[in-house]
Design a protein around this motif. Sequence first.
Motif, mmCIF file in Angstrom:
data_model
loop_
_atom_site.group_PDB
_atom_site.id
_atom_site.type_symbol
_atom_site.label_atom_id
_atom_site.label_comp_id
_atom_site.label_asym_id
_atom_site.label_seq_id
_atom_site.Cartn_x
_atom_site.Cartn_y
_atom_site.Cartn_z
ATOM 1 N N ARG A 258 0.832 -1.193 0.000
ATOM 2 C CA ARG A 258 0.000 0.000 0.000
ATOM 3 C C ARG A 258 0.873 1.250 0.000
ATOM 4 O O ARG A 258 2.055 1.198 0.382
ATOM 5 C CB ARG A 258 -0.953 0.024 1.196
ATOM 6 N N ILE A 259 0.280 2.347 -0.446
ATOM 7 C CA ILE A 259 0.938 3.647 -0.398
ATOM 8 C C ILE A 259 -0.042 4.649 0.203
ATOM 9 O O ILE A 259 -1.257 4.475 0.121
ATOM 10 C CB ILE A 259 1.391 4.128 -1.795
ATOM 11 N N LYS A 260 0.505 5.697 0.782
ATOM 12 C CA LYS A 260 -0.353 6.756 1.296
ATOM 13 C C LYS A 260 -0.729 7.676 0.148
ATOM 14 O O LYS A 260 0.092 8.008 -0.697
ATOM 15 C CB LYS A 260 0.360 7.545 2.388
ATOM 16 N N TYR A 261 -1.993 8.056 0.100
ATOM 17 C CA TYR A 261 -2.510 8.879 -0.983
ATOM 18 C C TYR A 261 -3.138 10.118 -0.365
ATOM 19 O O TYR A 261 -3.775 10.043 0.693
ATOM 20 C CB TYR A 261 -3.548 8.076 -1.778
ATOM 21 N N THR A 262 -2.988 11.254 -1.033
ATOM 22 C CA THR A 262 -3.409 12.510 -0.401
ATOM 23 C C THR A 262 -4.701 13.103 -0.939
ATOM 24 O O THR A 262 -5.234 14.033 -0.345
ATOM 25 C CB THR A 262 -2.301 13.569 -0.554
ATOM 26 N N HIS A 263 -5.221 12.588 -2.053
ATOM 27 C CA HIS A 263 -6.421 13.198 -2.668
ATOM 28 C C HIS A 263 -7.501 12.132 -2.903
ATOM 29 O O HIS A 263 -7.599 11.610 -4.006
ATOM 30 C CB HIS A 263 -6.063 13.878 -3.984
ATOM 31 N N PRO A 264 -8.358 11.801 -1.955
ATOM 32 C CA PRO A 264 -8.347 12.261 -0.567
ATOM 33 C C PRO A 264 -7.341 11.460 0.254
ATOM 34 O O PRO A 264 -6.747 10.511 -0.254
ATOM 35 C CB PRO A 264 -9.780 11.958 -0.122
ATOM 36 N N GLU A 265 -7.202 11.830 1.515
ATOM 37 C CA GLU A 265 -6.232 11.131 2.356
ATOM 38 C C GLU A 265 -6.717 9.713 2.646
ATOM 39 O O GLU A 265 -7.755 9.512 3.272
ATOM 40 C CB GLU A 265 -6.003 11.894 3.663
ATOM 41 N N CYS A 266 -5.952 8.762 2.198
ATOM 42 C CA CYS A 266 -6.299 7.352 2.381
ATOM 43 C C CYS A 266 -5.062 6.531 2.036
ATOM 44 O O CYS A 266 -4.017 7.059 1.661
ATOM 45 C CB CYS A 266 -7.474 6.954 1.474
ATOM 46 N N TYR A 267 -5.164 5.224 2.182
ATOM 47 C CA TYR A 267 -4.167 4.318 1.635
ATOM 48 C C TYR A 267 -4.705 3.757 0.326
ATOM 49 O O TYR A 267 -5.894 3.439 0.215
ATOM 50 C CB TYR A 267 -3.885 3.161 2.590
ATOM 51 N N ILE A 268 -3.835 3.635 -0.669
ATOM 52 C CA ILE A 268 -4.164 2.876 -1.854
ATOM 53 C C ILE A 268 -3.535 1.498 -1.700
ATOM 54 O O ILE A 268 -2.314 1.395 -1.520
ATOM 55 C CB ILE A 268 -3.657 3.555 -3.143
ATOM 56 N N ASN A 269 -4.348 0.467 -1.729
ATOM 57 C CA ASN A 269 -3.888 -0.898 -1.529
ATOM 58 C C ASN A 269 -3.745 -1.621 -2.853
ATOM 59 O O ASN A 269 -4.598 -1.479 -3.750
ATOM 60 C CB ASN A 269 -4.890 -1.664 -0.654
ATOM 61 N N PHE A 270 -2.682 -2.387 -2.979
ATOM 62 C CA PHE A 270 -2.423 -3.191 -4.175
ATOM 63 C C PHE A 270 -2.513 -4.658 -3.749
ATOM 64 O O PHE A 270 -1.650 -5.153 -3.026
ATOM 65 C CB PHE A 270 -1.055 -2.879 -4.755
ATOM 66 N N ILE A 271 -3.563 -5.332 -4.205
ATOM 67 C CA ILE A 271 -3.805 -6.710 -3.818
ATOM 68 C C ILE A 271 -3.796 -7.596 -5.063
ATOM 69 O O ILE A 271 -4.501 -7.338 -6.036
ATOM 70 C CB ILE A 271 -5.178 -6.875 -3.114
ATOM 71 N N GLY A 272 -2.981 -8.638 -5.025
ATOM 72 C CA GLY A 272 -3.009 -9.667 -6.051
ATOM 73 C C GLY A 272 -3.459 -10.972 -5.399
ATOM 74 O O GLY A 272 -2.860 -11.425 -4.414
ATOM 75 N N ALA A 273 -4.538 -11.567 -5.913
ATOM 76 C CA ALA A 273 -5.081 -12.796 -5.319
ATOM 77 C C ALA A 273 -5.402 -13.797 -6.427
ATOM 78 O O ALA A 273 -5.674 -13.423 -7.568
ATOM 79 C CB ALA A 273 -6.350 -12.483 -4.510
ATOM 80 N N LYS A 274 -5.367 -15.064 -6.087
ATOM 81 C CA LYS A 274 -5.754 -16.112 -7.033
ATOM 82 C C LYS A 274 -6.276 -17.302 -6.239
ATOM 83 O O LYS A 274 -5.956 -17.483 -5.072
ATOM 84 C CB LYS A 274 -4.586 -16.536 -7.923
#
Length: 275
Positions: A258-274
């Motif tokens: 995940r990374i912190k995102y400012t517009h709006p303030e949140c985390y952007i999560n990167f999920i890979g699943a199978k």
Amino acid sequence: MKSLIKNYIGKILVAIQPNKASELLAKGMTIDMNLSIKNRLIRYTLLEKAKKNNDFYTLSKFHQNYWENRGEEYFSSKFNDNVLDNFFIPKCSFLLDLLQQQLQQQPGKYNTLIEIGTGDGKVLEYLSKRFPHLDKFVGIDLSSSQIEANIKVFKENNKLEFVSSDGFDWIMKYGQDNMIILTSRGVLEYFAESRLKTFFEHLNKFGKYIFIAIEPTGINHNFLINPNSEIYGSENSFSHNYKSLFEKSGFNIWHQSRIKYTHPECYINFIGAKN
């Protein structure tokens, strides 16, 4: 105090102008885009009521109305902010490299990629160039007018198919084994937790899937304290515990960051699943 005053005035407006409130609900109000002061106050009151009641179902219906009726308006506005060049390519390319590694481990097995919430279709077109060995790329969106626009814009790319539908419903009806599903920068956040559980469980039962979810979560959502979904942010969308939801449905996580995102303030999560 300011929020109390806004809610008080909003309640009065809803009471004296119920038709205006119904119209706003029907058209959609997820994002405060070009709303009058009066409509902003009505919006605030209606969202606060659902949030106070922890009413995920009502909020998800609000979101569905918005993307069905105002999706094209959003994607042609400054709010879209050239997502492909300003976000997807610089922030998400590493995840596509990891996806390529997954596909190389199973050559020829996967040939279709589905993007739920395709919007203006630019990300899907980019993916068709990044993964030329895949045969088909399906972009699904609630906005029928946006889908019509996409069909015209990308008519020369015969690998692209655009469909106006609820993404979950379409995959339940037409999905096949060995497909890749992707959501980007906020799609699953508009679905209630119960619906996500049902969708993931059905996917696991009737086929092999790779799922890439690029989704925001609330900056203050601590999954150790509250592993369940929370309502968060100015849109009153949902912060989901994606890792837990996938794993409980029978999926294995092959990437999580995940990374912190400012517009709006949140985390952007990167999920890979199978599965």
